[in-house]
Design a protein around this motif. Structure first.
Motif, PDB file in Angstrom:
ATOM      1  N   GLY A  10       0.193  -0.925  -6.567  1.00 34.03           N
ATOM      2  CA  GLY A  10       1.540  -1.451  -6.458  1.00 34.03           C
ATOM      3  C   GLY A  10       2.280  -0.986  -5.226  1.00 34.03           C
ATOM      4  N   HIS A  11       3.434  -1.595  -5.023  1.00 32.82           N
ATOM      5  CA  HIS A  11       4.313  -1.281  -3.901  1.00 32.82           C
ATOM      6  C   HIS A  11       5.425  -0.366  -4.404  1.00 32.82           C
ATOM      7  N   GLU A  12       5.618   0.749  -3.731  1.00 32.88           N
ATOM      8  CA  GLU A  12       6.722   1.657  -4.042  1.00 32.88           C
ATOM      9  C   GLU A  12       7.774   1.499  -2.957  1.00 32.88           C
ATOM     10  N   TYR A  13       8.790   0.710  -3.259  1.00 32.96           N
ATOM     11  CA  TYR A  13       9.816   0.371  -2.283  1.00 32.96           C
ATOM     12  C   TYR A  13      10.513   1.622  -1.745  1.00 32.96           C
ATOM     13  N   ASP A  14      10.874   2.542  -2.604  1.00 34.77           N
ATOM     14  CA  ASP A  14      11.615   3.742  -2.185  1.00 34.77           C
ATOM     15  C   ASP A  14      10.816   4.612  -1.226  1.00 34.77           C
ATOM     16  N   ARG A  15       9.518   4.661  -1.387  1.00 34.99           N
ATOM     17  CA  ARG A  15       8.662   5.483  -0.526  1.00 34.99           C
ATOM     18  C   ARG A  15       8.064   4.694   0.634  1.00 34.99           C
ATOM     19  N   LEU A  19       0.284   1.538  -2.915  1.00 39.60           N
ATOM     20  CA  LEU A  19      -0.745   2.355  -3.543  1.00 39.60           C
ATOM     21  C   LEU A  19      -1.929   1.485  -3.933  1.00 39.60           C
ATOM     22  N   ALA A  32      -3.077   5.383  -0.257  1.00 40.63           N
ATOM     23  CA  ALA A  32      -1.776   4.790   0.041  1.00 40.63           C
ATOM     24  C   ALA A  32      -1.764   4.366   1.499  1.00 40.63           C
ATOM     25  N   SER A  34       1.235   3.027   4.466  1.00 35.89           N
ATOM     26  CA  SER A  34       2.655   2.786   4.714  1.00 35.89           C
ATOM     27  C   SER A  34       2.883   1.298   4.940  1.00 35.89           C
ATOM     28  N   THR A  35       4.038   0.826   4.499  1.00 36.25           N
ATOM     29  CA  THR A  35       4.354  -0.586   4.709  1.00 36.25           C
ATOM     30  C   THR A  35       4.530  -0.872   6.193  1.00 36.25           C
ATOM     31  N   SER A  49       9.499  -7.280  -0.207  1.00 32.22           N
ATOM     32  CA  SER A  49       8.861  -6.479  -1.251  1.00 32.22           C
ATOM     33  C   SER A  49       7.930  -7.295  -2.141  1.00 32.22           C
TER      34      SER A  49
END
Length: 92
Positions: A10-15, A19, A32, A34-35, A49
């Motif tokens: 999944g995508h962790e927007y805050d970080r 993943l 992981a 980075s976007t 997102s």
């Protein structure tokens, strides 16, 4: 052992990371990216997102090849130990 494809987590927007996992035989290796690294791989275009999973799938071969290289070089980070990919990992 050679890493093989695992799963998209999944995508962790805050970080600002995506993943995913890779498999070393029966062992799941947490990963992981980075976007910003994913965006750079696509020419710098920023993705919303809700589009991150589709972006990961488009870039999966390149991402997993880079992750496998870091795994072979034993460049693991964090707890639990895993692979973290950043933009610098894709520069040649």
């Amino acid at each position: 052992m050679t890493l093989t494809s695992g799963r998209y987590i999944g995508h962790e927007y805050d970080r600002m990371i995506v993943l995913f996992s890779m498999q070393d035989g029966a062992k799941e290796v947490p990963c992981a990216i980075s976007t910003s690294a994913m965006d750079a791989l696509e020419g710098g275009q920023q993705i919303r997102s809700e589009q991150r999973e589709a972006q990961f799938i488009r870039l999966r071969d390149r991402i997993e090849a880079c992750a496998a290289g870091k795994y072979r070089a034993t460049e693991l980070e964090g707890n639990p130990r895993g692979i973290v990919l950043r933009g610098i990992d894709f520069r040649t």
